[in-house]
Scaffold this motif. Structure first.
Motif, PDB file in Angstrom:
ATOM      1  N   TYR A   1       0.625   5.766  -0.633  1.00 46.15           N
ATOM      2  CA  TYR A   1      -0.302   6.895  -0.568  1.00 46.15           C
ATOM      3  C   TYR A   1       0.431   8.186  -0.913  1.00 46.15           C
TER       4      TYR A   1
ATOM      5  N   TYR B   1      -4.044   6.798  -3.906  1.00 40.87           N
ATOM      6  CA  TYR B   1      -3.418   5.693  -3.216  1.00 40.87           C
ATOM      7  C   TYR B   1      -3.360   4.483  -4.137  1.00 40.87           C
TER       8      TYR B   1
ATOM      9  N   ASN C   1      -0.249  -1.457  11.263  1.00 40.56           N
ATOM     10  CA  ASN C   1      -1.187  -0.569  10.584  1.00 40.56           C
ATOM     11  C   ASN C   1      -0.627   0.803  10.289  1.00 40.56           C
ATOM     12  N   GLU C   2       0.529   1.118  10.826  1.00 40.18           N
ATOM     13  CA  GLU C   2       1.032   2.476  10.657  1.00 40.18           C
ATOM     14  C   GLU C   2       1.494   2.710   9.233  1.00 40.18           C
ATOM     15  N   GLN C   3       1.312   3.949   8.800  1.00 37.11           N
ATOM     16  CA  GLN C   3       1.869   4.388   7.534  1.00 37.11           C
ATOM     17  C   GLN C   3       3.231   5.019   7.812  1.00 37.11           C
ATOM     18  N   PHE C   4       4.197   4.682   6.968  1.00 35.02           N
ATOM     19  CA  PHE C   4       5.541   5.253   7.072  1.00 35.02           C
ATOM     20  C   PHE C   4       5.657   6.368   6.037  1.00 35.02           C
ATOM     21  N   PHE C   5       6.113   7.521   6.480  1.00 30.88           N
ATOM     22  CA  PHE C   5       6.149   8.688   5.606  1.00 30.88           C
ATOM     23  C   PHE C   5       7.547   9.017   5.107  1.00 30.88           C
TER      24      PHE C   5
ATOM     25  N   VAL D   1      -2.913   0.026  -3.933  1.00 32.51           N
ATOM     26  CA  VAL D   1      -2.876  -1.155  -3.078  1.00 32.51           C
ATOM     27  C   VAL D   1      -1.997  -2.250  -3.664  1.00 32.51           C
TER      28      VAL D   1
ATOM     29  N   THR E   1      -3.581  -4.486   5.098  1.00 35.07           N
ATOM     30  CA  THR E   1      -4.473  -4.662   6.245  1.00 35.07           C
ATOM     31  C   THR E   1      -4.476  -6.120   6.672  1.00 35.07           C
TER      32      THR E   1
ATOM     33  N   TYR F   1       0.837  -1.203   0.000  1.00 27.72           N
ATOM     34  CA  TYR F   1       0.000   0.000   0.000  1.00 27.72           C
ATOM     35  C   TYR F   1       0.866   1.245   0.000  1.00 27.72           C
TER      36      TYR F   1
ATOM     37  N   ARG G   1       2.557   1.338   3.672  1.00 22.13           N
ATOM     38  CA  ARG G   1       2.270   0.474   4.811  1.00 22.13           C
ATOM     39  C   ARG G   1       2.069  -0.952   4.340  1.00 22.13           C
TER      40      ARG G   1
END
Lengths: 115, 114
Positions: free
Chosen positions: A33, A48, A102-106, A50, A97, A31, A94
């Motif tokens: 974004y 986004y 669950n965290e998104q890494f930026f 998937v 699911t 995933y 990330r």
């Protein structure tokens, strides 16, 4: 791991120019974004993905396009830059699911100014 | 807290005190909540998260509290340090979303004073 990387860090565009913001991740995340962050505001989702070949619109997709030909890369394209697209752009990734994390890494962001 | 326009709510905290940052979320169907810290010129960094089947979760110096009745989330930082100065965002994920999409709040600026 480098995590999520973005290039360029800064860019100034003239109205009507086009550019591609690059994003890559080396965590094998399905995933990914793209967000934009206007001054003093939270992040708004642009597009986004998937997985490779699968993309969808977020909250503010107008004026942007994306592609996802590989798991690692998720470029964001601005075709006809407008002053309203002046913002800081963040890419995130990330795990799918259900995998526990669950965290998104930026990434560090790209600061874009359109004059 | 939430903000309107360009002026983030600001929390001024003395070094060593505890900080409490509040967030009102909008979707009663949200099943996952997360706090991020954003330092100036950097991307958001994960702090702590919580699922809707919990009401409290603790990390290192941080605690997240979830009150689903009033749709309120808070982040407590113990013994606040100068390095805690940043903008803090809460975000929520809807239970109906399968793709991990997050809805972010506007953020709270935390300023730690000596």
């Amino acid at each position: 791991n480098a995590g999520v990387t973005q290039t360029p860090k800064f860019r100034i565009l003239k109205i009507g120019q086009s550019m591609t913001l690059q994003c890559a991740q080396d965590m094998n995340h399905n995933y990914m974004y793209w967000y934009r962050q206007d001054p003093g505001m939270g992040l708004k989702l642009i597009y986004y993905s998937v997985g490779a070949g699968i993309t969808d619109k977020g909250e503010v997709p107008n004026g942007y396009n994306v592609s996802r030909s590989t798991t690692e890369d998720f470029p964001l394209r601005l075709e006809l830059a407008a002053p309203s697209q002046t913002s800081v752009y963040f890419c995130a990734s990330r795990s799918p699911t259900g995998t526990g994390n669950n965290e998104q890494f930026f990434g560090p962001g790209t600061r874009l100014t359109v004059l | 807290g939430e903000s309107v326009g360009l002026h983030l709510p600001t929390l001024s905290v003395q070094e060593g005190d505890n900080s409490i940052i509040n967030c009102a979320y909008s979707n009663s169907a949200s099943d996952y909540f997360i706090w991020y810290k954003q330092e100036s010129g950097k991307g958001p960094q994960f702090i702590i998260d919580i699922r809707s089947n919990m009401d409290k979760r603790q990390g290192q110096r941080v605690t997240v509290l979830l009150n689903k009745t009033v749709k309120h989330l808070s982040l407590q930082i113990a013994a606040t340090q100068p390095g805690d100065s940043a903008v803090y965002f809460c975000a929520e994920k809807s239970a109906t979303d399968s793709w991990g999409k997050l809805q972010f709040g506007a953020g709270t600026q935390v300023v730690v004073t000596p």
